[in-house]
Design a protein around this motif. Structure first.
Motif, PDB file in Angstrom:
ATOM      1  N   THR A 169       0.772  -1.435   0.038  1.00 17.66           N
ATOM      2  CA  THR A 169       0.083  -0.004  -0.002  1.00 17.66           C
ATOM      3  C   THR A 169       0.660   1.360  -0.008  1.00 17.66           C
ATOM      4  OG1 THR A 169      -0.171  -0.065   2.382  1.00 17.66           O
ATOM      5  CG2 THR A 169      -2.087  -1.065   1.135  1.00 17.66           C
TER       6      THR A 169
ATOM      7  N   TRP B 229       0.909   5.262  -4.104  1.00 22.78           N
ATOM      8  CA  TRP B 229      -0.621   5.684  -4.470  1.00 22.78           C
ATOM      9  C   TRP B 229      -1.135   5.241  -5.946  1.00 22.78           C
ATOM     10  CZ3 TRP B 229      -2.536   8.583  -0.549  1.00 22.78           C
ATOM     11  CH2 TRP B 229      -1.598   9.210   0.407  1.00 22.78           C
ATOM     12  N   ALA B 230      -2.316   5.248  -5.846  1.00 22.84           N
ATOM     13  CA  ALA B 230      -2.909   4.552  -7.086  1.00 22.84           C
ATOM     14  C   ALA B 230      -2.324   5.004  -8.254  1.00 22.84           C
ATOM     15  CB  ALA B 230      -4.485   4.920  -7.104  1.00 22.84           C
TER      16      ALA B 230
ATOM     17  N   ASN C  41      -2.578  -0.412  -5.336  1.00 21.70           N
ATOM     18  CA  ASN C  41      -3.637   0.664  -5.032  1.00 21.70           C
ATOM     19  C   ASN C  41      -4.077   0.877  -6.248  1.00 21.70           C
ATOM     20  OD1 ASN C  41      -3.915   0.917  -2.303  1.00 21.70           O
ATOM     21  ND2 ASN C  41      -2.027   2.236  -2.251  1.00 21.70           N
TER      22      ASN C  41
ATOM     23  N   HIS D  68      -9.001  -1.244  -5.122  1.00 23.62           N
ATOM     24  CA  HIS D  68      -8.175  -0.361  -4.194  1.00 23.62           C
ATOM     25  C   HIS D  68      -8.171   1.179  -4.460  1.00 23.62           C
ATOM     26  CE1 HIS D  68      -6.300  -4.425  -3.756  1.00 23.62           C
ATOM     27  NE2 HIS D  68      -6.665  -4.074  -2.428  1.00 23.62           N
TER      28      HIS D  68
ATOM     29  N   GLN E 243      -8.688   6.919  -3.909  1.00 22.18           N
ATOM     30  CA  GLN E 243      -7.810   6.581  -3.008  1.00 22.18           C
ATOM     31  C   GLN E 243      -7.112   7.594  -2.581  1.00 22.18           C
ATOM     32  OE1 GLN E 243      -4.428   6.097  -3.824  1.00 22.18           O
ATOM     33  NE2 GLN E 243      -3.838   5.100  -1.825  1.00 22.18           N
TER      34      GLN E 243
ATOM     35  N   TYR F 292      -9.163   6.805   5.844  1.00 17.76           N
ATOM     36  CA  TYR F 292      -8.363   5.972   4.838  1.00 17.76           C
ATOM     37  C   TYR F 292      -7.022   5.459   5.724  1.00 17.76           C
ATOM     38  CZ  TYR F 292      -5.676   4.095   1.030  1.00 17.76           C
ATOM     39  OH  TYR F 292      -5.070   3.372   0.282  1.00 17.76           O
TER      40      TYR F 292
ATOM     41  N   TRP G 241      -3.419   3.240   5.823  1.00 15.81           N
ATOM     42  CA  TRP G 241      -2.737   2.278   4.955  1.00 15.81           C
ATOM     43  C   TRP G 241      -1.360   2.401   5.620  1.00 15.81           C
ATOM     44  CZ3 TRP G 241      -2.737   7.613   4.577  1.00 15.81           C
ATOM     45  CH2 TRP G 241      -1.483   8.411   4.341  1.00 15.81           C
TER      46      TRP G 241
END
Length: 427
Positions: free
Chosen positions: A223, A226-227, A263, A268, A286, A345, A347
């Motif tokens: 995680t 970042w996405a 992610n 995710h 996200q 959120y 992580w």
């Protein structure tokens, strides 16, 4: 596993192209995980619905961000002087990157995140110039622009050997990988373009970095990134797969979108869903607790991935009960000034998965203008006729006619998307 073609050949008229695109959208059936039976369509056409992760046996070309229908529609509408296409064209021809006099500055090694050695700005400016010149050739028919785009691509294909720097090098390989591959797709078949040499650059320089990042994430906590880190590398792998007619690479990107551990995979990237918020279903993006600039980037990266898949017959736009649509509506609603719900959120970061939490949606960069919304609006509302109230408001009332690289500042954020969505996607 058998593979079936997603399309009949697109016809080079706007009317026939729009018709055939809708008939061939077998990917709509894939959102539930695939069907084994054949789908009979109007006019006696029959398509076998393949498994959810099957690449086409024959790739559609051009078939990344733009198909022949997109190109022909823009060509016809611009020639007729119709808006909004003409306004989009005027944005393109006014951009300094779209001039046929642009001269490439290829580098043998591109560095990102390495302090004084940073030279990745040269790469993203050259890619923007190549893309914009390729568009001008496809729509305006000017060979000088095609020659310029081909010269840029050839120069880099004959020079670039590696991408280095800090872990930011993975961002460069991802973002500029899918963007460069899209230029190659537009130039496919042009006599002055060395497609084979270009493919080798994409396969030898970009793909290994894309693949390695999704495989091990620099050995960090899953995680940690970042996405957008996953998304740009997924998009690059998909684009390279299409460019090189490589079904395994295409499947790698599609499968990661659906079930990947990082992610960037859809569940995710949109971790929390909300039902009937002011009459609309929403999905928390996200990076919403981080800042809105990176949320905008996410719309562009996932949007590019979904559009490329759509042009090969896969509907990732609607996958998992319209999850990306709900996420895009969420980001748009907040950035046009309205409130959205937010779930804390949490992580893990680094190699030891140190715990972090965000408790509120971030207002940093709220309302930032980026050319990522036309693609989403004209898909969800234009193709599918869905009520995309917030996406629509974002596009029409905040962004307006979309430009591209060079129109949104000189830093990398203004080049994270190729842009010109009004010209290429308005329907």
């Amino acid at each position: 596993m058998s593979r079936t073609s997603p399309h009949r050949q697109l016809q080079q008229t706007e009317q026939n192209t729009e018709h055939n695109t809708e008939l061939s959208r077998r990917g709509l059936l894939r959102t539930a995980g695939g069907l084994g039976a054949a789908l009979a369509l109007g006019g006696g056409a029959t398509f076998a619905a393949s498994t959810a992760d099957a690449a086409p046996s024959t790739f559609t070309h051009p078939g990344m961000l733009h198909n022949w229908g997109d190109i022909n529609r823009a060509k016809v509408r611009v020639a007729a002087g119709n808006d909004p296409w003409l306004s989009g064209w005027n944005k393109l021809v006014a951009n300094s990157h779209s001039q046929s006099t642009w001269v490439a500055r290829p580098q043998s090694i591109v560095y990102r995140g390495s302090g004084t050695s940073n030279n990745y700005t040269i790469l993203y400016n050259d890619i923007a110039a190549a893309y914009q010149n390729a568009l001008r050739w496809q729509i305006g028919g000017t060979t000088a622009n095609a020659d310029c785009a081909a010269a840029i691509c050839n120069a880099w294909a004959n020079t670039l050997t590696s991408i280095q720097g800090t872990t930011d090098a993975n961002l460069a390989a991802g973002i500029y990988g899918w963007q460069f591959a899209n230029v190659g797709e537009l130039l496919r078949g042009y006599a002055g373009f060395d497609l084979n040499k270009f493919k080798q650059m994409m396969l030898n320089v970009f793909y290994p970095m894309n693949h390695a990042f999704l495989r091990d994430h620099n050995f960090a906590c899953i995680t940690n990134y970042w996405a957008n880190w996953d998304l740009c590398n997924m998009a690059s792998i998909m684009a390279i797969g299409i460019l090189c007619d490589d079904g395994a690479k295409y499947d790698e990107a599609v499968n990661y979108f659906k079930t990947g551990a990082g992610n960037g995979s859809i569940q995710h990237a949109v971790p929390f869903l909300y039902t009937n918020v002011d009459g609309y279903d929403l999905g928390q993006w996200q990076e919403s607790g981080r800042d809105q600039g990176h949320c905008m980037m996410g719309m562009g990266q996932m949007g590019a991935l979904c559009e490329m898949a759509w042009n090969q017959g896969d509907d990732l736009y609607s996958y998992d009960s319209r999850r990306f649509f709900k996420g895009a509506q969420y980001v748009a609603k907040y950035n046009i000034g309205q409130n959205v719900p937010f779930t804390t959120y949490t992580w893990g970061s680094g190699q030891n998965c140190a715990q972090n939490s965000q408790t509120v949606v971030s207002s940093a960069s709220r309302g930032l203008v980026r050319p990522v919304w036309a693609m989403l609006h004209f898909h969800y509302n234009g193709r599918l006729s869905w009520n995309d109230q917030y996406i629509s408001d974002m596009y029409y009332n905040l962004v307006g006619t979309e430009g591209g690289g060079g129109d949104y500042g000189s830093t990398s954020g203004g080049f994270d998307q190729l842009g010109f969505g009004t010209l290429m996607y308005a329907k």
